[in-house]
Write an enzyme that holds these catalytic residues in place. Sequence first.
Site, PDB file in Angstrom:
ATOM      1  N   GLY A  71      37.841  44.270  31.472  1.00 53.90           N
ATOM      2  CA  GLY A  71      38.343  42.912  31.351  1.00 53.90           C
ATOM      3  C   GLY A  71      37.941  42.023  32.512  1.00 53.90           C
ATOM      4  O   GLY A  71      37.104  42.392  33.351  1.00 53.90           O
ATOM      5  N   TYR A  73      39.660  38.315  34.791  1.00 52.12           N
ATOM      6  CA  TYR A  73      40.783  38.023  35.679  1.00 52.12           C
ATOM      7  C   TYR A  73      42.097  37.985  34.907  1.00 52.12           C
ATOM      8  O   TYR A  73      42.172  37.423  33.798  1.00 52.12           O
ATOM      9  CB  TYR A  73      40.584  36.676  36.372  1.00 52.12           C
ATOM     10  CG  TYR A  73      39.674  36.746  37.578  1.00 52.12           C
ATOM     11  CD1 TYR A  73      40.117  37.284  38.782  1.00 52.12           C
ATOM     12  CD2 TYR A  73      38.363  36.278  37.501  1.00 52.12           C
ATOM     13  CE1 TYR A  73      39.276  37.363  39.881  1.00 52.12           C
ATOM     14  CE2 TYR A  73      37.524  36.343  38.594  1.00 52.12           C
ATOM     15  CZ  TYR A  73      37.982  36.889  39.782  1.00 52.12           C
ATOM     16  OH  TYR A  73      37.154  36.967  40.859  1.00 52.12           O
ATOM     17  N   THR A  74      43.133  38.570  35.501  1.00 56.48           N
ATOM     18  CA  THR A  74      44.472  38.473  34.939  1.00 56.48           C
ATOM     19  C   THR A  74      45.449  38.141  36.066  1.00 56.48           C
ATOM     20  O   THR A  74      45.171  38.347  37.243  1.00 56.48           O
ATOM     21  CB  THR A  74      44.936  39.781  34.269  1.00 56.48           C
ATOM     22  OG1 THR A  74      44.940  40.832  35.248  1.00 56.48           O
ATOM     23  CG2 THR A  74      44.031  40.157  33.115  1.00 56.48           C
ATOM     24  N   TYR A  75      46.596  37.612  35.661  1.00 61.11           N
ATOM     25  CA  TYR A  75      47.693  37.337  36.588  1.00 61.11           C
ATOM     26  C   TYR A  75      48.821  38.318  36.322  1.00 61.11           C
ATOM     27  O   TYR A  75      49.118  38.648  35.170  1.00 61.11           O
ATOM     28  CB  TYR A  75      48.218  35.908  36.396  1.00 61.11           C
ATOM     29  CG  TYR A  75      49.562  35.680  37.055  1.00 61.11           C
ATOM     30  CD1 TYR A  75      49.652  35.510  38.438  1.00 61.11           C
ATOM     31  CD2 TYR A  75      50.735  35.653  36.302  1.00 61.11           C
ATOM     32  CE1 TYR A  75      50.878  35.322  39.055  1.00 61.11           C
ATOM     33  CE2 TYR A  75      51.967  35.463  36.907  1.00 61.11           C
ATOM     34  CZ  TYR A  75      52.040  35.298  38.287  1.00 61.11           C
ATOM     35  OH  TYR A  75      53.261  35.120  38.896  1.00 61.11           O
ATOM     36  N   HIS A  76      49.463  38.800  37.388  1.00 58.33           N
ATOM     37  CA  HIS A  76      50.703  39.558  37.278  1.00 58.33           C
ATOM     38  C   HIS A  76      51.729  38.921  38.192  1.00 58.33           C
ATOM     39  O   HIS A  76      51.386  38.425  39.281  1.00 58.33           O
ATOM     40  CB  HIS A  76      50.506  41.017  37.697  1.00 58.33           C
ATOM     41  CG  HIS A  76      49.610  41.798  36.794  1.00 58.33           C
ATOM     42  ND1 HIS A  76      49.733  41.779  35.420  1.00 58.33           N
ATOM     43  CD2 HIS A  76      48.567  42.620  37.063  1.00 58.33           C
ATOM     44  CE1 HIS A  76      48.806  42.561  34.889  1.00 58.33           C
ATOM     45  NE2 HIS A  76      48.077  43.079  35.865  1.00 58.33           N
ATOM     46  N   ILE A 150      45.540  43.219  27.725  1.00 60.84           N
ATOM     47  CA  ILE A 150      45.295  44.658  27.683  1.00 60.84           C
ATOM     48  C   ILE A 150      44.010  44.957  28.460  1.00 60.84           C
ATOM     49  O   ILE A 150      42.982  44.316  28.242  1.00 60.84           O
ATOM     50  CB  ILE A 150      45.156  45.159  26.232  1.00 60.84           C
ATOM     51  CG1 ILE A 150      46.460  44.949  25.469  1.00 60.84           C
ATOM     52  CG2 ILE A 150      44.750  46.636  26.207  1.00 60.84           C
ATOM     53  CD1 ILE A 150      46.381  45.282  23.992  1.00 60.84           C
ATOM     54  N   CYS A 180      41.243  35.945  31.514  1.00 61.16           N
ATOM     55  CA  CYS A 180      40.323  36.717  30.675  1.00 61.16           C
ATOM     56  C   CYS A 180      39.080  35.928  30.292  1.00 61.16           C
ATOM     57  O   CYS A 180      38.439  36.209  29.276  1.00 61.16           O
ATOM     58  CB  CYS A 180      41.042  37.247  29.429  1.00 61.16           C
ATOM     59  SG  CYS A 180      42.386  38.382  29.827  1.00 61.16           S
TER      60      CYS A 180
END
Length: 224
Positions: A71, A73-76, A150, A180
């Site tokens: 995947g 870039y993602t944010y948490h 995911i 994403c």
Amino acid sequence: MVEWKTSEGLVSYEEATAFMEARAEAIARGEAEECIWLLEHPPLYTAGTSARVDDLTDPDRFPVYTTKRGGQYTYHGPGQRVIYVMLNVAERGKDVRCFVRQLERWVILALEEFNVTGHIRDGRVGVWVERPEKPLTPTGDVTEDKIAAIGIRLRKWVSFHGISINVEPDLEHFTGIVPCGITEHGVTSLVDLGLPVTLADVDVALKRTFEIAFAADAAPTCPS
């Protein structure tokens, strides 16, 4: 047997990564049970193996972690349920695409517990919800926002990393990246959809639907 592990408070990304890698190795050696870990992270961005530098639009906002999961870039952050899945894919059919479809199915089934219909779209990673109350897209389609991401990695056929479901995160925090790599769609959460849902509620839904999502009779729906 699958061990369910739930952490209260915020878990650092370094701690989570170290645990997942050690547990995946132990599972591969047959020395530990599979594990589902439910947690929250402090605000941070992660860069997957396909991340593009230009998609990190605010690099100084939160810590950025380079990860080997699939995947972009993602944010948490707080209010987001992160579900790390350390499962033996070799014993679950040894089919990565099928395994990802089962993860998607799991999210969709969990969302159905709150009368939310999740969708999978070709060319767009994650789970999406339609927003008919919003203006139509320039092409005349119903607007869709992302509610779950995911991204997994396999080592010796054992998975780690996994899923994040937006329950009640600060959606403005997503503006520091192109989530994403997708610019033409937004992000949403269960609370943003008007549902008074808590992380604990989502945990119950995930536990209730896990066996259904990964049942053997779901395998024919997976791509060959």
